[in-house]
Design a protein around this motif. Structure first.
Motif, PDB file in Angstrom:
ATOM      1  N   GLY A 177      20.865   3.227  -3.879  1.00 33.50           N
ATOM      2  CA  GLY A 177      20.144   2.588  -2.779  1.00 33.50           C
ATOM      3  C   GLY A 177      20.856   1.370  -2.228  1.00 33.50           C
ATOM      4  N   TYR A 178      21.318   0.495  -3.119  1.00 33.39           N
ATOM      5  CA  TYR A 178      22.003  -0.707  -2.638  1.00 33.39           C
ATOM      6  C   TYR A 178      23.401  -0.385  -2.129  1.00 33.39           C
ATOM      7  N   GLY A 179      23.964   0.730  -2.586  1.00 33.57           N
ATOM      8  CA  GLY A 179      25.216   1.187  -1.995  1.00 33.57           C
ATOM      9  C   GLY A 179      25.024   1.562  -0.531  1.00 33.57           C
ATOM     10  N   MET A 180      23.915   2.257  -0.226  1.00 29.75           N
ATOM     11  CA  MET A 180      23.600   2.590   1.167  1.00 29.75           C
ATOM     12  C   MET A 180      23.299   1.335   1.973  1.00 29.75           C
ATOM     13  N   MET A 181      22.565   0.384   1.363  1.00 31.02           N
ATOM     14  CA  MET A 181      22.217  -0.843   2.060  1.00 31.02           C
ATOM     15  C   MET A 181      23.452  -1.663   2.419  1.00 31.02           C
ATOM     16  N   ALA A 182      24.481  -1.611   1.571  1.00 29.79           N
ATOM     17  CA  ALA A 182      25.697  -2.370   1.834  1.00 29.79           C
ATOM     18  C   ALA A 182      26.383  -1.896   3.111  1.00 29.79           C
ATOM     19  N   PHE A 183      26.220  -0.607   3.427  1.00 31.09           N
ATOM     20  CA  PHE A 183      26.879  -0.043   4.610  1.00 31.09           C
ATOM     21  C   PHE A 183      25.959  -0.021   5.830  1.00 31.09           C
ATOM     22  N   ILE A 184      24.628  -0.042   5.610  1.00 29.65           N
ATOM     23  CA  ILE A 184      23.668  -0.027   6.722  1.00 29.65           C
ATOM     24  C   ILE A 184      22.661  -1.159   6.512  1.00 29.65           C
ATOM     25  N   PRO A 185      23.071  -2.426   6.713  1.00 30.86           N
ATOM     26  CA  PRO A 185      22.193  -3.575   6.419  1.00 30.86           C
ATOM     27  C   PRO A 185      21.205  -3.875   7.547  1.00 30.86           C
ATOM     28  N   ILE A 186      20.274  -2.954   7.780  1.00 34.37           N
ATOM     29  CA  ILE A 186      19.269  -3.151   8.816  1.00 34.37           C
ATOM     30  C   ILE A 186      17.883  -3.159   8.181  1.00 34.37           C
ATOM     31  N   MET A 188      16.417   0.159   6.804  1.00 33.27           N
ATOM     32  CA  MET A 188      17.081   0.635   5.599  1.00 33.27           C
ATOM     33  C   MET A 188      16.624  -0.156   4.375  1.00 33.27           C
ATOM     34  N   ILE A 189      16.557  -1.479   4.498  1.00 34.60           N
ATOM     35  CA  ILE A 189      16.113  -2.313   3.383  1.00 34.60           C
ATOM     36  C   ILE A 189      14.680  -1.970   2.991  1.00 34.60           C
ATOM     37  N   ARG A 190      13.831  -1.730   3.994  1.00 36.56           N
ATOM     38  CA  ARG A 190      12.439  -1.377   3.699  1.00 36.56           C
ATOM     39  C   ARG A 190      12.356  -0.062   2.936  1.00 36.56           C
ATOM     40  N   VAL A 191      13.118   0.938   3.338  1.00 37.03           N
ATOM     41  CA  VAL A 191      13.091   2.241   2.671  1.00 37.03           C
ATOM     42  C   VAL A 191      13.629   2.137   1.241  1.00 37.03           C
ATOM     43  N   VAL A 192      14.752   1.426   1.079  1.00 32.19           N
ATOM     44  CA  VAL A 192      15.336   1.264  -0.257  1.00 32.19           C
ATOM     45  C   VAL A 192      14.345   0.582  -1.194  1.00 32.19           C
ATOM     46  N   LYS A 193      13.695  -0.477  -0.715  1.00 29.78           N
ATOM     47  CA  LYS A 193      12.738  -1.198  -1.562  1.00 29.78           C
ATOM     48  C   LYS A 193      11.507  -0.355  -1.863  1.00 29.78           C
ATOM     49  N   MET A 194      11.074   0.473  -0.932  1.00 29.23           N
ATOM     50  CA  MET A 194       9.929   1.343  -1.199  1.00 29.23           C
ATOM     51  C   MET A 194      10.256   2.328  -2.321  1.00 29.23           C
ATOM     52  N   ILE A 195      11.430   2.964  -2.237  1.00 33.06           N
ATOM     53  CA  ILE A 195      11.814   3.936  -3.264  1.00 33.06           C
ATOM     54  C   ILE A 195      12.028   3.244  -4.608  1.00 33.06           C
ATOM     55  N   GLU A 196      12.735   2.108  -4.591  1.00 40.11           N
ATOM     56  CA  GLU A 196      13.003   1.376  -5.830  1.00 40.11           C
ATOM     57  C   GLU A 196      11.712   0.910  -6.485  1.00 40.11           C
ATOM     58  N   ASN A 197      10.828   0.266  -5.709  1.00 38.71           N
ATOM     59  CA  ASN A 197       9.604  -0.289  -6.280  1.00 38.71           C
ATOM     60  C   ASN A 197       8.653   0.799  -6.754  1.00 38.71           C
ATOM     61  N   SER A 249       0.829  -1.204   0.000  1.00 37.97           N
ATOM     62  CA  SER A 249       0.000   0.000   0.000  1.00 37.97           C
ATOM     63  C   SER A 249       0.864   1.255   0.000  1.00 37.97           C
ATOM     64  N   ALA A 250       1.917   1.261   0.825  1.00 38.60           N
ATOM     65  CA  ALA A 250       2.816   2.415   0.887  1.00 38.60           C
ATOM     66  C   ALA A 250       3.534   2.621  -0.445  1.00 38.60           C
ATOM     67  N   VAL A 251       4.035   1.526  -1.029  1.00 41.33           N
ATOM     68  CA  VAL A 251       4.734   1.604  -2.306  1.00 41.33           C
ATOM     69  C   VAL A 251       3.823   2.169  -3.385  1.00 41.33           C
ATOM     70  N   ASN A 252       2.593   1.678  -3.415  1.00 45.21           N
ATOM     71  CA  ASN A 252       1.697   2.114  -4.476  1.00 45.21           C
ATOM     72  C   ASN A 252       1.127   3.498  -4.228  1.00 45.21           C
ATOM     73  N   ALA A 253       1.068   3.925  -2.973  1.00 40.50           N
ATOM     74  CA  ALA A 253       0.678   5.308  -2.695  1.00 40.50           C
ATOM     75  C   ALA A 253       1.750   6.264  -3.218  1.00 40.50           C
ATOM     76  N   ILE A 254       3.016   5.932  -2.966  1.00 33.73           N
ATOM     77  CA  ILE A 254       4.115   6.753  -3.493  1.00 33.73           C
ATOM     78  C   ILE A 254       4.111   6.717  -5.022  1.00 33.73           C
ATOM     79  N   SER A 255       3.860   5.530  -5.583  1.00 38.04           N
ATOM     80  CA  SER A 255       3.806   5.392  -7.041  1.00 38.04           C
ATOM     81  C   SER A 255       2.724   6.285  -7.633  1.00 38.04           C
ATOM     82  N   LEU A 256       1.565   6.317  -6.971  1.00 41.20           N
ATOM     83  CA  LEU A 256       0.458   7.135  -7.471  1.00 41.20           C
ATOM     84  C   LEU A 256       0.808   8.613  -7.441  1.00 41.20           C
ATOM     85  N   ILE A 257       1.439   9.066  -6.364  1.00 43.89           N
ATOM     86  CA  ILE A 257       1.842  10.476  -6.271  1.00 43.89           C
ATOM     87  C   ILE A 257       2.833  10.817  -7.389  1.00 43.89           C
TER      88      ILE A 257
END
Length: 446
Positions: free
Chosen positions: A328-337, A340-349, A291-299
Protein backbone atom coordinates in the motif's frame (compact mmCIF):
# COMPACT_ATOMS: atom_id res chain seq x y z
CA UNK A 1 -15.66 -38.25 34.01
CA UNK A 2 -16.93 -34.94 32.65
CA UNK A 3 -19.40 -35.19 29.79
CA UNK A 4 -21.20 -32.58 27.75
CA UNK A 5 -24.64 -32.58 26.17
CA UNK A 6 -24.70 -32.86 22.37
CA UNK A 7 -27.56 -30.36 22.19
CA UNK A 8 -26.74 -26.95 20.73
CA UNK A 9 -28.90 -23.88 21.24
CA UNK A 10 -30.42 -22.05 18.28
CA UNK A 11 -27.87 -19.28 18.74
CA UNK A 12 -25.04 -21.81 18.61
CA UNK A 13 -26.48 -23.44 15.51
CA UNK A 14 -26.70 -20.01 13.85
CA UNK A 15 -23.02 -19.42 14.62
CA UNK A 16 -22.13 -22.69 12.90
CA UNK A 17 -22.04 -20.63 9.71
CA UNK A 18 -18.79 -19.13 11.01
CA UNK A 19 -17.29 -21.73 13.38
CA UNK A 20 -18.25 -24.92 15.23
CA UNK A 21 -19.03 -24.29 18.92
CA UNK A 22 -19.18 -26.64 21.87
CA UNK A 23 -22.63 -26.73 23.53
CA UNK A 24 -22.75 -23.97 26.15
CA UNK A 25 -20.19 -21.71 24.49
CA UNK A 26 -22.85 -19.68 22.68
CA UNK A 27 -23.94 -17.77 25.79
CA UNK A 28 -20.36 -16.85 26.66
CA UNK A 29 -19.82 -15.68 23.07
CA UNK A 30 -22.95 -13.51 23.30
CA UNK A 31 -21.82 -11.82 26.52
CA UNK A 32 -18.27 -11.29 25.26
CA UNK A 33 -19.61 -9.85 21.98
CA UNK A 34 -21.81 -7.40 23.93
CA UNK A 35 -18.89 -6.50 26.21
CA UNK A 36 -16.61 -5.93 23.22
CA UNK A 37 -19.33 -3.92 21.46
CA UNK A 38 -19.57 -1.48 24.36
CA UNK A 39 -15.79 -1.19 24.64
CA UNK A 40 -15.37 -0.21 20.99
CA UNK A 41 -18.59 1.82 20.83
CA UNK A 42 -17.41 4.07 23.65
CA UNK A 43 -13.86 4.26 22.27
CA UNK A 44 -14.94 5.25 18.76
CA UNK A 45 -17.40 7.80 20.10
CA UNK A 46 -14.45 9.32 21.97
CA UNK A 47 -12.12 8.93 18.99
CA UNK A 48 -14.49 10.74 16.64
CA UNK A 49 -15.12 13.48 19.19
CA UNK A 50 -11.44 14.18 19.86
CA UNK A 51 -10.57 14.93 16.21
CA UNK A 52 -12.50 18.21 15.84
CA UNK A 53 -11.66 19.24 19.41
CA UNK A 54 -7.97 19.18 18.43
CA UNK A 55 -7.71 19.67 14.66
CA UNK A 56 -10.13 22.63 14.49
CA UNK A 57 -7.62 24.56 16.63
CA UNK A 58 -4.31 22.90 15.72
CA UNK A 59 -2.36 21.22 12.92
CA UNK A 60 -1.76 17.61 11.93
CA UNK A 61 1.77 18.01 13.31
CA UNK A 62 0.29 18.75 16.75
CA UNK A 63 -1.65 15.49 16.47
CA UNK A 64 1.60 13.57 16.02
CA UNK A 65 3.07 15.22 19.12
CA UNK A 66 -0.05 14.31 21.11
CA UNK A 67 0.71 10.64 20.38
CA UNK A 68 4.17 11.16 21.85
CA UNK A 69 2.70 12.60 25.05
CA UNK A 70 0.40 9.57 25.28
CA UNK A 71 3.43 7.26 25.20
CA UNK A 72 5.15 9.22 27.98
CA UNK A 73 2.05 9.18 30.20
CA UNK A 74 1.62 5.43 29.68
CA UNK A 75 5.14 4.93 31.00
CA UNK A 76 3.66 5.86 34.39
CA UNK A 77 0.25 4.24 33.86
CA UNK A 78 1.67 0.72 33.35
CA UNK A 79 3.24 0.57 36.86
CA UNK A 80 -0.07 1.74 38.35
CA UNK A 81 -1.80 -1.13 36.56
CA UNK A 82 0.90 -3.48 37.86
CA UNK A 83 0.13 -2.37 41.41
CA UNK A 84 -3.58 -3.05 40.88
CA UNK A 85 -2.81 -6.49 39.42
CA UNK A 86 -0.80 -7.45 42.53
CA UNK A 87 -3.39 -6.24 45.02
CA UNK A 88 -6.68 -7.27 43.41
CA UNK A 89 -8.17 -10.64 42.45
CA UNK A 90 -8.27 -11.06 38.68
CA UNK A 91 -12.07 -11.03 38.70
CA UNK A 92 -12.10 -7.55 40.27
CA UNK A 93 -9.39 -6.10 38.05
CA UNK A 94 -11.67 -5.36 35.09
CA UNK A 95 -14.18 -3.60 37.36
CA UNK A 96 -11.49 -1.39 38.88
CA UNK A 97 -10.05 -0.46 35.49
CA UNK A 98 -13.53 0.39 34.16
CA UNK A 99 -14.31 2.41 37.29
CA UNK A 100 -11.13 4.49 36.99
CA UNK A 101 -11.75 5.15 33.29
CA UNK A 102 -15.34 6.14 34.06
CA UNK A 103 -14.21 8.58 36.76
CA UNK A 104 -11.65 10.31 34.50
CA UNK A 105 -14.15 10.59 31.65
CA UNK A 106 -16.67 12.13 34.06
CA UNK A 107 -14.00 14.65 35.09
CA UNK A 108 -13.46 15.73 31.47
CA UNK A 109 -17.22 16.00 31.01
CA UNK A 110 -17.46 18.41 33.94
CA UNK A 111 -14.51 20.46 32.67
CA UNK A 112 -16.05 20.74 29.20
CA UNK A 113 -19.24 22.14 30.73
CA UNK A 114 -17.30 24.92 32.47
CA UNK A 115 -15.78 26.18 29.23
CA UNK A 116 -12.25 24.89 29.86
CA UNK A 117 -10.31 24.17 26.63
CA UNK A 118 -9.63 20.45 26.83
CA UNK A 119 -8.60 19.75 23.19
CA UNK A 120 -4.99 18.58 23.57
CA UNK A 121 -5.45 17.00 27.02
CA UNK A 122 -8.58 15.20 25.86
CA UNK A 123 -6.77 13.86 22.80
CA UNK A 124 -4.10 12.41 25.09
CA UNK A 125 -6.75 10.97 27.41
CA UNK A 126 -8.63 9.22 24.58
CA UNK A 127 -5.37 7.57 23.49
CA UNK A 128 -4.80 6.26 27.01
CA UNK A 129 -8.44 5.18 27.36
CA UNK A 130 -8.31 3.25 24.09
CA UNK A 131 -5.22 1.18 24.85
CA UNK A 132 -6.21 0.45 28.46
CA UNK A 133 -9.81 -0.58 27.92
CA UNK A 134 -9.06 -2.74 24.85
CA UNK A 135 -5.95 -4.35 26.37
CA UNK A 136 -7.84 -5.17 29.55
CA UNK A 137 -10.74 -6.61 27.56
CA UNK A 138 -8.53 -8.95 25.53
CA UNK A 139 -6.42 -9.92 28.55
CA UNK A 140 -9.67 -10.84 30.29
CA UNK A 141 -10.83 -12.83 27.24
CA UNK A 142 -7.47 -14.64 26.86
CA UNK A 143 -7.62 -15.59 30.55
CA UNK A 144 -11.17 -16.93 30.15
CA UNK A 145 -10.62 -19.43 27.30
CA UNK A 146 -8.08 -22.17 26.65
CA UNK A 147 -5.99 -22.17 23.44
CA UNK A 148 -8.27 -24.33 21.29
CA UNK A 149 -11.47 -22.59 22.39
CA UNK A 150 -9.90 -19.15 22.06
CA UNK A 151 -8.77 -19.76 18.47
CA UNK A 152 -12.35 -20.67 17.55
CA UNK A 153 -14.15 -18.05 19.63
CA UNK A 154 -11.94 -14.96 19.27
CA UNK A 155 -13.07 -14.33 15.66
CA UNK A 156 -16.70 -14.37 16.90
CA UNK A 157 -15.94 -11.99 19.75
CA UNK A 158 -14.31 -9.69 17.21
CA UNK A 159 -17.66 -9.48 15.38
CA UNK A 160 -19.12 -7.70 18.41
CA UNK A 161 -16.00 -5.53 18.63
CA UNK A 162 -16.30 -4.63 14.94
CA UNK A 163 -20.00 -3.80 15.33
CA UNK A 164 -19.11 -1.42 18.15
CA UNK A 165 -16.50 0.20 15.94
CA UNK A 166 -19.06 0.51 13.13
CA UNK A 167 -21.91 1.99 15.16
CA UNK A 168 -19.77 4.28 17.35
CA UNK A 169 -18.32 6.67 14.75
CA UNK A 170 -21.49 6.64 12.64
CA UNK A 171 -23.51 7.79 15.64
CA UNK A 172 -20.83 10.22 16.81
CA UNK A 173 -20.59 12.00 13.45
CA UNK A 174 -24.31 12.78 13.54
CA UNK A 175 -24.65 13.50 17.26
CA UNK A 176 -21.69 15.89 17.30
CA UNK A 177 -23.45 18.21 14.86
CA UNK A 178 -26.85 17.88 16.57
CA UNK A 179 -25.99 17.80 20.29
CA UNK A 180 -22.33 18.76 20.51
CA UNK A 181 -19.80 17.58 23.06
CA UNK A 182 -22.24 17.24 25.96
CA UNK A 183 -24.54 14.68 24.31
CA UNK A 184 -21.69 12.46 23.17
CA UNK A 185 -19.99 12.46 26.55
CA UNK A 186 -23.18 11.46 28.39
CA UNK A 187 -23.71 8.47 26.07
CA UNK A 188 -20.07 7.46 26.50
CA UNK A 189 -20.41 7.54 30.30
CA UNK A 190 -23.41 5.19 30.16
CA UNK A 191 -21.59 2.77 27.82
CA UNK A 192 -18.54 2.55 30.10
CA UNK A 193 -20.74 2.01 33.17
CA UNK A 194 -22.34 -1.05 31.56
CA UNK A 195 -19.05 -2.92 30.97
CA UNK A 196 -18.35 -4.25 34.53
CA UNK A 197 -21.60 -6.26 34.88
CA UNK A 198 -21.14 -7.68 31.39
CA UNK A 199 -17.61 -8.81 32.28
CA UNK A 200 -18.98 -10.79 35.24
CA UNK A 201 -21.69 -12.44 33.14
CA UNK A 202 -19.22 -13.29 30.35
CA UNK A 203 -16.68 -14.97 32.63
CA UNK A 204 -19.35 -16.98 34.45
CA UNK A 205 -20.89 -18.25 31.20
CA UNK A 206 -17.71 -19.92 29.86
CA UNK A 207 -18.17 -23.74 29.95
CA UNK A 208 -15.72 -25.72 32.08
CA UNK A 209 -14.15 -27.52 29.13
CA UNK A 210 -13.54 -24.22 27.34
CA UNK A 211 -11.94 -22.36 30.26
CA UNK A 212 -8.31 -21.41 30.43
CA UNK A 213 -6.22 -23.96 32.26
CA UNK A 214 -2.74 -22.97 31.11
CA UNK A 215 -0.19 -22.74 33.87
CA UNK A 216 2.19 -19.85 33.40
CA UNK A 217 5.37 -20.97 31.63
CA UNK A 218 7.02 -17.93 33.21
CA UNK A 219 6.72 -16.52 36.70
CA UNK A 220 5.05 -13.20 37.43
CA UNK A 221 6.97 -10.38 39.03
CA UNK A 222 6.22 -8.86 42.43
CA UNK A 223 7.36 -5.45 41.19
CA UNK A 224 4.89 -2.93 39.78
CA UNK A 225 7.24 -2.91 36.78
CA UNK A 226 6.61 -6.65 36.36
CA UNK A 227 5.00 -6.18 32.96
CA UNK A 228 8.17 -4.64 31.56
CA UNK A 229 10.32 -7.28 33.28
CA UNK A 230 8.28 -10.12 31.76
CA UNK A 231 8.65 -8.62 28.29
CA UNK A 232 12.39 -8.11 28.61
CA UNK A 233 13.17 -11.63 29.80
CA UNK A 234 11.06 -13.44 27.16
CA UNK A 235 12.23 -13.34 23.55
CA UNK A 236 8.71 -14.20 22.39
CA UNK A 237 7.13 -11.29 24.29
CA UNK A 238 9.96 -8.95 23.29
CA UNK A 239 9.46 -9.78 19.62
CA UNK A 240 5.72 -9.12 19.99
CA UNK A 241 6.50 -5.78 21.66
CA UNK A 242 8.83 -4.73 18.84
CA UNK A 243 6.24 -5.85 16.27
CA UNK A 244 3.63 -3.67 17.99
CA UNK A 245 6.03 -0.70 17.91
CA UNK A 246 6.55 -1.16 14.16
CA UNK A 247 2.85 -1.74 13.51
CA UNK A 248 1.88 1.47 15.26
CA UNK A 249 4.76 3.48 13.82
CA UNK A 250 3.65 2.58 10.30
CA UNK A 251 -0.04 3.12 11.05
CA UNK A 252 0.39 6.45 12.82
CA UNK A 253 2.63 7.82 10.08
CA UNK A 254 -0.18 6.93 7.70
CA UNK A 255 -2.63 8.73 10.00
CA UNK A 256 -0.42 11.82 9.86
CA UNK A 257 -0.42 11.75 6.05
CA UNK A 258 -4.20 11.33 6.02
CA UNK A 259 -4.79 14.12 8.59
CA UNK A 260 -2.66 16.55 6.62
CA UNK A 261 -4.64 15.77 3.48
CA UNK A 262 -7.95 16.17 5.35
CA UNK A 263 -6.94 19.63 6.64
CA UNK A 264 -5.81 20.71 3.17
CA UNK A 265 -9.05 19.42 1.67
CA UNK A 266 -11.16 21.24 4.29
CA UNK A 267 -9.24 24.47 3.70
CA UNK A 268 -9.80 24.21 -0.06
CA UNK A 269 -13.55 23.77 0.48
CA UNK A 270 -13.71 26.75 2.83
CA UNK A 271 -11.82 28.84 0.28
CA UNK A 272 -14.73 28.31 -2.16
CA UNK A 273 -17.49 28.59 0.48
CA UNK A 274 -16.75 30.74 3.53
CA UNK A 275 -19.93 29.61 5.33
CA UNK A 276 -18.49 26.13 5.92
CA UNK A 277 -17.14 25.31 9.39
CA UNK A 278 -13.75 23.58 9.48
CA UNK A 279 -14.52 21.53 12.60
CA UNK A 280 -17.76 20.20 11.09
CA UNK A 281 -16.01 19.25 7.83
CA UNK A 282 -13.31 17.34 9.70
CA UNK A 283 -15.83 15.62 11.98
CA UNK A 284 -17.97 14.62 9.00
CA UNK A 285 -14.98 13.18 7.12
CA UNK A 286 -13.71 11.17 10.05
CA UNK A 287 -17.21 9.97 10.92
CA UNK A 288 -17.64 8.66 7.36
CA UNK A 289 -14.07 7.35 7.21
CA UNK A 290 -14.31 5.41 10.48
CA UNK A 291 -17.73 4.06 9.45
CA UNK A 292 -16.39 2.82 6.10
CA UNK A 293 -13.31 1.26 7.74
CA UNK A 294 -15.37 -0.53 10.33
CA UNK A 295 -17.96 -1.70 7.81
CA UNK A 296 -15.15 -3.35 5.83
CA UNK A 297 -13.72 -4.71 9.09
CA UNK A 298 -17.07 -6.24 9.98
CA UNK A 299 -17.40 -7.95 6.59
CA UNK A 300 -13.89 -9.35 6.94
CA UNK A 301 -14.63 -10.48 10.48
CA UNK A 302 -17.88 -12.18 9.50
CA UNK A 303 -16.76 -14.04 6.40
CA UNK A 304 -12.97 -14.10 6.22
CA UNK A 305 -11.12 -14.06 9.56
CA UNK A 306 -12.28 -17.32 11.15
CA UNK A 307 -11.86 -19.23 7.88
CA UNK A 308 -8.46 -17.69 7.21
CA UNK A 309 -7.18 -18.51 10.72
CA UNK A 310 -8.44 -22.09 10.31
CA UNK A 311 -6.62 -22.28 6.97
CA UNK A 312 -3.26 -20.59 7.69
CA UNK A 313 -3.38 -20.42 11.52
CA UNK A 314 -2.40 -17.55 13.80
CA UNK A 315 1.15 -17.95 12.54
CA UNK A 316 0.17 -17.09 8.98
CA UNK A 317 -2.45 -14.50 9.90
CA UNK A 318 0.07 -12.10 11.47
CA UNK A 319 1.91 -11.88 8.11
CA UNK A 320 -1.01 -10.44 6.13
CA UNK A 321 -1.01 -6.83 7.44
CA UNK A 322 2.72 -6.12 6.95
CA UNK A 323 2.39 -7.41 3.38
CA UNK A 324 -0.57 -5.05 2.80
CA UNK A 325 1.36 -2.13 4.32
CA UNK A 326 4.41 -2.87 2.18
CA UNK A 327 2.32 -2.88 -0.99
CA UNK A 328 0.00 0.00 0.00
CA UNK A 329 2.67 2.52 0.92
CA UNK A 330 4.63 1.50 -2.16
CA UNK A 331 1.63 2.59 -4.26
CA UNK A 332 1.25 5.76 -2.18
CA UNK A 333 4.88 6.69 -2.84
CA UNK A 334 4.16 6.80 -6.58
CA UNK A 335 0.60 8.25 -6.41
CA UNK A 336 0.60 10.70 -3.44
CA UNK A 337 -2.94 12.03 -3.84
CA UNK A 338 -5.82 12.33 -1.35
CA UNK A 339 -7.92 9.53 -2.86
CA UNK A 340 -4.98 7.10 -2.87
CA UNK A 341 -4.06 7.82 0.76
CA UNK A 342 -7.70 7.39 1.79
CA UNK A 343 -7.97 4.00 0.05
CA UNK A 344 -4.65 2.74 1.45
CA UNK A 345 -5.64 3.73 4.99
CA UNK A 346 -9.07 2.12 4.64
CA UNK A 347 -7.56 -1.21 3.58
CA UNK A 348 -4.76 -1.04 6.16
CA UNK A 349 -7.02 -0.06 9.07
CA UNK A 350 -9.82 -2.52 8.25
CA UNK A 351 -7.32 -5.41 8.09
CA UNK A 352 -5.70 -4.21 11.30
CA UNK A 353 -9.03 -3.97 13.16
CA UNK A 354 -10.22 -7.41 12.02
CA UNK A 355 -7.62 -10.03 11.11
CA UNK A 356 -4.56 -8.52 12.79
CA UNK A 357 -6.39 -7.67 16.00
CA UNK A 358 -7.77 -11.20 16.27
CA UNK A 359 -4.40 -12.79 15.53
CA UNK A 360 -2.26 -10.62 17.80
CA UNK A 361 -4.59 -11.15 20.77
CA UNK A 362 -4.54 -14.89 20.09
CA UNK A 363 -0.74 -14.82 20.45
CA UNK A 364 -1.28 -14.65 24.24
CA UNK A 365 -3.57 -17.70 24.50
CA UNK A 366 -0.77 -20.24 25.25
CA UNK A 367 0.71 -18.02 27.98
CA UNK A 368 0.04 -17.80 31.72
CA UNK A 369 -1.94 -15.23 33.72
CA UNK A 370 1.01 -12.91 34.43
CA UNK A 371 1.85 -12.64 30.74
CA UNK A 372 -1.81 -12.23 29.77
CA UNK A 373 -2.35 -9.33 32.17
CA UNK A 374 0.89 -7.62 33.16
CA UNK A 375 2.92 -8.24 30.00
CA UNK A 376 -0.03 -7.67 27.69
CA UNK A 377 -0.90 -4.33 29.29
CA UNK A 378 2.75 -3.27 29.01
CA UNK A 379 2.82 -4.23 25.33
CA UNK A 380 -0.61 -2.92 24.34
CA UNK A 381 -0.25 0.25 26.39
CA UNK A 382 3.35 1.44 26.54
CA UNK A 383 4.95 -0.36 23.59
CA UNK A 384 1.93 0.40 21.42
CA UNK A 385 2.27 4.11 22.11
CA UNK A 386 6.06 3.96 22.05
CA UNK A 387 5.58 3.45 18.34
CA UNK A 388 3.75 6.80 18.37
CA UNK A 389 6.67 8.39 20.21
CA UNK A 390 9.16 7.22 17.59
CA UNK A 391 6.75 8.26 14.85
CA UNK A 392 6.41 11.76 16.31
CA UNK A 393 10.20 12.09 16.40
CA UNK A 394 10.40 10.82 12.82
CA UNK A 395 7.77 13.33 11.67
CA UNK A 396 9.56 16.18 13.43
CA UNK A 397 12.95 15.26 11.98
CA UNK A 398 11.50 14.56 8.54
CA UNK A 399 9.64 17.87 8.38
CA UNK A 400 12.17 20.18 10.00
CA UNK A 401 15.51 18.74 8.90
CA UNK A 402 14.87 16.91 5.64
CA UNK A 403 11.71 18.63 4.31
CA UNK A 404 9.97 15.29 3.83
CA UNK A 405 6.75 15.20 1.86
CA UNK A 406 4.15 12.50 1.33
CA UNK A 407 6.40 10.44 -0.95
CA UNK A 408 9.33 10.33 1.49
CA UNK A 409 7.16 9.31 4.45
CA UNK A 410 5.54 6.60 2.32
CA UNK A 411 8.97 5.19 1.41
CA UNK A 412 9.92 5.18 5.11
CA UNK A 413 6.78 3.16 5.84
CA UNK A 414 7.74 0.67 3.14
CA UNK A 415 11.09 0.00 4.83
CA UNK A 416 9.46 -0.36 8.26
CA UNK A 417 6.83 -2.75 6.86
CA UNK A 418 9.57 -5.01 5.46
CA UNK A 419 11.30 -5.22 8.88
CA UNK A 420 7.90 -5.85 10.49
CA UNK A 421 7.25 -8.75 8.08
CA UNK A 422 10.56 -10.44 8.89
CA UNK A 423 9.90 -10.11 12.62
CA UNK A 424 6.36 -11.54 12.27
CA UNK A 425 7.85 -14.66 10.67
CA UNK A 426 10.00 -15.23 13.77
CA UNK A 427 7.06 -14.66 16.12
CA UNK A 428 4.99 -17.19 14.20
CA UNK A 429 7.65 -19.87 14.67
CA UNK A 430 7.74 -19.30 18.44
CA UNK A 431 3.93 -19.25 18.69
CA UNK A 432 3.73 -22.66 17.00
CA UNK A 433 6.17 -24.05 19.58
CA UNK A 434 4.19 -22.59 22.53
CA UNK A 435 0.91 -23.86 21.11
CA UNK A 436 2.27 -27.41 20.95
CA UNK A 437 3.44 -27.14 24.58
CA UNK A 438 0.10 -25.82 25.87
CA UNK A 439 -2.58 -28.25 26.97
CA UNK A 440 -4.50 -28.94 23.80
CA UNK A 441 -8.07 -28.61 25.06
CA UNK A 442 -10.87 -30.89 23.85
CA UNK A 443 -12.22 -29.97 20.40
CA UNK A 444 -15.99 -29.57 19.90
CA UNK A 445 -17.77 -32.82 19.19
CA UNK A 446 -19.63 -33.20 15.92
Amino acid sequence: MTTETPVHSRWERALDVFVRLRPGEGLAVLYFMAYGFLVMFSYYMLKTLREPLLLSKASAETKSYAYAVIALVLLFVVPVYGALYQRLPKRQLSNWVSGILLAVQAGFFLLSQTGVKIGFAYYVWVGIFGVLITAQFWAFAADSFNVKAGKRIFPLIMIGVSLGGLVGPAAAGQLFQMQGTRGLMLIILVAIALTPPLAVLARTAVPVLSRSFVSAPGVGSNSVFGGFALVMRSRYLLFIAVMIVLLNWVNTTGEYLLAQMVIDHADSLIATNATLVKGNLIAAFYGNFFSAVNAISLILQLFVVSRLIQWIGVRGAILILPIIALMGYGMMAFIPIFSMIRVVKMIENSTDYSLMNTARHALFLPLGAAEKYQAKIAIDAFFWRFGDLIQAAAVYVGLNFFAFGTKQFAVLNMVLALVWLLLAIQIGKRYAHLERRASPGEPPRL
